[in-house]
Design a protein around this motif. Structure first.
Motif, PDB file in Angstrom:
ATOM      1  N   ASP A   1     -37.819 -23.328  15.316  1.00 21.49           N
ATOM      2  CA  ASP A   1     -36.844 -22.383  14.785  1.00 21.49           C
ATOM      3  C   ASP A   1     -36.187 -21.705  15.990  1.00 21.49           C
ATOM      4  O   ASP A   1     -36.653 -20.683  16.481  1.00 21.49           O
ATOM      5  N   TRP A   2     -35.079 -22.295  16.482  1.00 24.13           N
ATOM      6  CA  TRP A   2     -34.501 -21.843  17.739  1.00 24.13           C
ATOM      7  C   TRP A   2     -33.917 -20.446  17.631  1.00 24.13           C
ATOM      8  O   TRP A   2     -33.953 -19.684  18.590  1.00 24.13           O
ATOM      9  N   GLY A   3     -33.380 -20.086  16.488  1.00 24.49           N
ATOM     10  CA  GLY A   3     -32.839 -18.739  16.341  1.00 24.49           C
ATOM     11  C   GLY A   3     -33.921 -17.682  16.475  1.00 24.49           C
ATOM     12  O   GLY A   3     -33.775 -16.709  17.213  1.00 24.49           O
ATOM     13  N   ALA A   4     -35.045 -17.890  15.769  1.00 23.62           N
ATOM     14  CA  ALA A   4     -36.153 -16.942  15.868  1.00 23.62           C
ATOM     15  C   ALA A   4     -36.774 -16.956  17.255  1.00 23.62           C
ATOM     16  O   ALA A   4     -37.192 -15.910  17.778  1.00 23.62           O
ATOM     17  N   THR A   5     -36.828 -18.147  17.871  1.00 21.32           N
ATOM     18  CA  THR A   5     -37.374 -18.240  19.226  1.00 21.32           C
ATOM     19  C   THR A   5     -36.524 -17.464  20.217  1.00 21.32           C
ATOM     20  O   THR A   5     -37.054 -16.755  21.086  1.00 21.32           O
ATOM     21  N   MET A   6     -35.210 -17.565  20.092  1.00 25.87           N
ATOM     22  CA  MET A   6     -34.329 -16.817  20.986  1.00 25.87           C
ATOM     23  C   MET A   6     -34.403 -15.316  20.718  1.00 25.87           C
ATOM     24  O   MET A   6     -34.341 -14.498  21.643  1.00 25.87           O
ATOM     25  N   ALA A   7     -34.547 -14.941  19.459  1.00 28.94           N
ATOM     26  CA  ALA A   7     -34.718 -13.515  19.144  1.00 28.94           C
ATOM     27  C   ALA A   7     -36.015 -12.984  19.732  1.00 28.94           C
ATOM     28  O   ALA A   7     -36.063 -11.890  20.308  1.00 28.94           O
ATOM     29  N   ALA A   8     -37.094 -13.771  19.596  1.00 29.61           N
ATOM     30  CA  ALA A   8     -38.373 -13.363  20.167  1.00 29.61           C
ATOM     31  C   ALA A   8     -38.289 -13.283  21.689  1.00 29.61           C
ATOM     32  O   ALA A   8     -38.817 -12.354  22.308  1.00 29.61           O
ATOM     33  N   SER A   9     -37.612 -14.251  22.307  1.00 28.03           N
ATOM     34  CA  SER A   9     -37.458 -14.231  23.761  1.00 28.03           C
ATOM     35  C   SER A   9     -36.648 -13.018  24.206  1.00 28.03           C
ATOM     36  O   SER A   9     -36.941 -12.426  25.248  1.00 28.03           O
ATOM     37  N   SER A  10     -35.643 -12.654  23.444  1.00 24.61           N
ATOM     38  CA  SER A  10     -34.841 -11.476  23.779  1.00 24.61           C
ATOM     39  C   SER A  10     -35.685 -10.207  23.703  1.00 24.61           C
ATOM     40  O   SER A  10     -35.630  -9.356  24.600  1.00 24.61           O
ATOM     41  N   LEU A  11     -36.471 -10.080  22.632  1.00 19.54           N
ATOM     42  CA  LEU A  11     -37.346  -8.910  22.517  1.00 19.54           C
ATOM     43  C   LEU A  11     -38.368  -8.875  23.642  1.00 19.54           C
ATOM     44  O   LEU A  11     -38.703  -7.805  24.164  1.00 19.54           O
ATOM     45  N   PHE A  12     -38.865 -10.045  24.018  1.00 25.41           N
ATOM     46  CA  PHE A  12     -39.845 -10.134  25.090  1.00 25.41           C
ATOM     47  C   PHE A  12     -39.248  -9.740  26.439  1.00 25.41           C
ATOM     48  O   PHE A  12     -39.932  -9.187  27.304  1.00 25.41           O
ATOM     49  N   THR A  13     -37.947 -10.003  26.628  1.00 27.23           N
ATOM     50  CA  THR A  13     -37.277  -9.747  27.901  1.00 27.23           C
ATOM     51  C   THR A  13     -36.859  -8.298  28.058  1.00 27.23           C
ATOM     52  O   THR A  13     -36.787  -7.786  29.187  1.00 27.23           O
ATOM     53  N   ILE A  14     -36.579  -7.613  26.948  1.00 26.40           N
ATOM     54  CA  ILE A  14     -36.009  -6.260  27.014  1.00 26.40           C
ATOM     55  C   ILE A  14     -36.872  -5.291  27.825  1.00 26.40           C
ATOM     56  O   ILE A  14     -36.343  -4.541  28.662  1.00 26.40           O
ATOM     57  N   PRO A  15     -38.205  -5.218  27.645  1.00 22.69           N
ATOM     58  CA  PRO A  15     -38.994  -4.279  28.469  1.00 22.69           C
ATOM     59  C   PRO A  15     -38.870  -4.530  29.959  1.00 22.69           C
ATOM     60  O   PRO A  15     -38.785  -3.585  30.751  1.00 22.69           O
ATOM     61  N   VAL A  16     -38.828  -5.800  30.367  1.00 19.42           N
ATOM     62  CA  VAL A  16     -38.681  -6.118  31.793  1.00 19.42           C
ATOM     63  C   VAL A  16     -37.319  -5.656  32.306  1.00 19.42           C
ATOM     64  O   VAL A  16     -37.208  -5.104  33.403  1.00 19.42           O
TER      65      VAL A  16
END
Length: 270
Positions: A233-248
């Motif tokens: 599910d590339w859309g959800a994967t990209m959303a998860a990756s975006s959330l994962f990147t925001i704190p950094v």
């Protein structure tokens, strides 16, 4: 012409490195039909359905809490130990000092992936699998060598006369360190904190092997869960990756003014 060439090269490299980040965030706001289309879509109406899918995964907030606990714990422990160790290396003369410096450099260069089996066997024998405490200690050890090496350069750059003057005025060695040396270490502390944060936040191999229980997992494992019967599910994967990147990104924006100077100065001072 030289400036034009340098600025043009910098712009091209910036686009090269930033475009994947832009595409990740952009894809997270596209519908599934726009994500899977053959032709790239640059103009679209944003949707938040993928973020809902990502955050509704079981134990999502547990993963978030675990990641912050092990990351902040590792960074704070590394800073506390590295302050003492780097001060000893930079200021004191003792037998085995050169060997200690060499050991720190070798530990910094060692690829931790080759030690996964040894770490797993030790954690298993000590009954420390699926433990946030053991994961924090491993990340702390991984971040420690560079933290010591960088802070050593800053401490060595502070004239010893300043510390001696403070001790003549009545300070003991500990008070002289915190009143004279410690305030000058801000760039080094910022640089090493950012390095430790990124390393612990992104680390995947250790948590995959040591913390297989869902309640003891961290966000890197959460990123592997977005699959359907038809594939990823590339859309959800990209959303998860975006959330994962925001704190950094937030940490980097807050510290970036001091980080660049801190890494450069720590590499050449001392």
């Amino acid at each position: 012409m030289r400036k034009v060439w340098l600025n043009g090269s910098a712009l091209a490299l910036s686009v090269l490195f930033l475009f994947p980040v832009y595409w990740m965030f952009a894809t997270s706001f596209k519908s599934n039909s726009q994500v899977l289309t053959r032709d790239p879509v640059f103009l679209f109406t944003p949707t938040f359905e993928h973020y809902s899918t990502a955050t509704e995964v079981d134990l999502f907030w547990t993963y978030v809490g675990n990641s912050f606990v092990v990351t902040l714990g590792a960074v704070l422990l590394a800073l506390a130990v590295a302050l003492a160790a780097s001060y000893a290396i930079a200021r004191m003369r003792f037998r085995g000092r050169r060997g200690m410096v060499l050991a720190v450099m070798m530990a910094q260069m060692a690829p931790w992936e080759i030690l996964i089996i040894v770490v797993y066997l030790n954690a298993r024998d000590l009954d420390m699998l699926n433990s946030l405490g053991s994961l924090t200690m491993i990340y702390f050890v991984m971040a420690l060598p560079l933290t010591i090496w960088t802070l050593r350069g800053f401490i060595a750059a502070v004239p010893g006369e300043l510390e001696e003057s403070a001790m003549i005025d009545g300070c003991n060695r500990t008070q002289a360190f915190f009143r004279v040396i410690f305030p000058l270490l801000a760039p080094g502390l910022m640089a090493t904190s950012l390095f430790g944060f990124i390393m612990a936040w992104n680390e995947y191999a250790m948590v995959l092997v040591l913390n297989k229980a869902p309640e003891a997992a961290t966000l890197p494992l959460w990123l592997t869960q977005f699959q359907t019967n038809f594939g990823n599910d590339w859309g959800a994967t990209m959303a998860a990756s975006s959330l994962f990147t925001i704190p950094v990104l937030i940490v980097f924006v807050l510290l970036q003014r001091r980080v660049t100077g801190g890494l450069a100065a720590g590499a050449v001072k001392g």
